[in-house]
Design a protein around this motif. Sequence first.
Motif, PDB file in Angstrom:
ATOM      1  N   GLU A  46       0.815  -1.221   0.000  1.00 14.64           N
ATOM      2  CA  GLU A  46       0.000   0.000   0.000  1.00 14.64           C
ATOM      3  C   GLU A  46       0.842   1.262   0.000  1.00 14.64           C
ATOM      4  N   ASP A  47       2.117   1.159   0.405  1.00 16.62           N
ATOM      5  CA  ASP A  47       3.019   2.314   0.400  1.00 16.62           C
ATOM      6  C   ASP A  47       3.776   2.466  -0.921  1.00 16.62           C
ATOM      7  N   GLY A  48       3.502   1.583  -1.870  1.00 14.27           N
ATOM      8  CA  GLY A  48       4.149   1.679  -3.164  1.00 14.27           C
ATOM      9  C   GLY A  48       5.481   0.976  -3.264  1.00 14.27           C
ATOM     10  N   ARG A  49       5.829   0.157  -2.249  1.00 18.44           N
ATOM     11  CA  ARG A  49       7.053  -0.632  -2.360  1.00 18.44           C
ATOM     12  C   ARG A  49       6.808  -1.812  -3.292  1.00 18.44           C
ATOM     13  N   PHE A  50       7.821  -2.138  -4.062  1.00 16.65           N
ATOM     14  CA  PHE A  50       7.741  -3.172  -5.089  1.00 16.65           C
ATOM     15  C   PHE A  50       8.423  -4.448  -4.606  1.00 16.65           C
ATOM     16  N   LEU A  51       7.819  -5.603  -4.903  1.00 21.48           N
ATOM     17  CA  LEU A  51       8.375  -6.893  -4.520  1.00 21.48           C
ATOM     18  C   LEU A  51       9.191  -7.468  -5.675  1.00 21.48           C
ATOM     19  N   LEU A  52      10.524  -7.362  -5.552  1.00 19.78           N
ATOM     20  CA  LEU A  52      11.445  -8.009  -6.483  1.00 19.78           C
ATOM     21  C   LEU A  52      11.641  -9.458  -6.053  1.00 19.78           C
ATOM     22  N   TRP A 145      11.794  -6.135  -0.892  1.00 17.31           N
ATOM     23  CA  TRP A 145      10.823  -5.047  -1.022  1.00 17.31           C
ATOM     24  C   TRP A 145      11.595  -3.739  -1.171  1.00 17.31           C
ATOM     25  N   LEU A 146      11.332  -2.987  -2.238  1.00 19.75           N
ATOM     26  CA  LEU A 146      12.026  -1.724  -2.483  1.00 19.75           C
ATOM     27  C   LEU A 146      11.039  -0.637  -2.900  1.00 19.75           C
ATOM     28  N   PRO A 147      11.263   0.612  -2.458  1.00 18.99           N
ATOM     29  CA  PRO A 147      10.480   1.703  -3.031  1.00 18.99           C
ATOM     30  C   PRO A 147      10.666   1.738  -4.551  1.00 18.99           C
ATOM     31  N   PRO A 178       5.422   8.329 -11.755  1.00 23.92           N
ATOM     32  CA  PRO A 178       6.291   7.888 -10.655  1.00 23.92           C
ATOM     33  C   PRO A 178       5.588   7.135  -9.532  1.00 23.92           C
ATOM     34  N   GLU A 179       4.253   7.197  -9.468  1.00 28.68           N
ATOM     35  CA  GLU A 179       3.519   6.583  -8.355  1.00 28.68           C
ATOM     36  C   GLU A 179       2.726   5.381  -8.851  1.00 28.68           C
ATOM     37  N   PRO A 180       3.134   4.166  -8.472  1.00 31.17           N
ATOM     38  CA  PRO A 180       2.471   2.969  -9.000  1.00 31.17           C
ATOM     39  C   PRO A 180       0.962   2.919  -8.783  1.00 31.17           C
TER      40      PRO A 180
END
Length: 199
Positions: A46-52, A145-147, A178-180
């Motif tokens: 929910e904070d926009g962090r991406f799961l690599l 998890w990365l922004p 810039p905001e997923p």
Amino acid sequence: MVDESDAELIVLLDEDWNIAGTAPKVQAHHQDTPLHLAFTAYVFDEDGRFLLTRRSLAKRTWPGVWTNSFCGHPLPGEPLERAVRRRLAAELGCTAARIDPVLAAVRYRAVMDNGIVENEVGPVVRVLLDTPPVLNEQEVDSVRWLPWKEVLWEIDHEQTDLSPWSVVTIERLRDLGPEPWAWPMALPQELPPALRCPA
């Protein structure tokens, strides 16, 4: 955990992305892999962090390579959302609260050092999980998890090696902003013809 059979079929496509037949997935990836239907999923919190995710060393293609959250091949006649949920359960052992197509179709072709070719076209989907990942070690080795802006920075500064399809799709996603969670959804009629089926 979903245990998918080696006999799973993929959907073959012609150059107009219409259905051209099917083939067993296990036999389809080789030095002359035909164009086929796929999807690429990007999980965000929910904070926009991406799961690599890092592909398992047991994978036949691109083992041990960092990539997008997960990928998959819709079965013949399978709606996109069902295919995404099936592969999410198989790879990350969890379920989704939300699945949004954000790019209707991205085509990519990549060749491994050993000559095996990936040759796919399909949508890119944004996913919000409603349960934590439980990794299937045959599919996923590890996760980060990365922004999102940090992911883009690492790519721009050559700080990470990603799968070739991730490089292609991330560049397309960059164009959405810039905001997923602000990315617009793709229109259903823009999906490849094989996915324009009722849910």
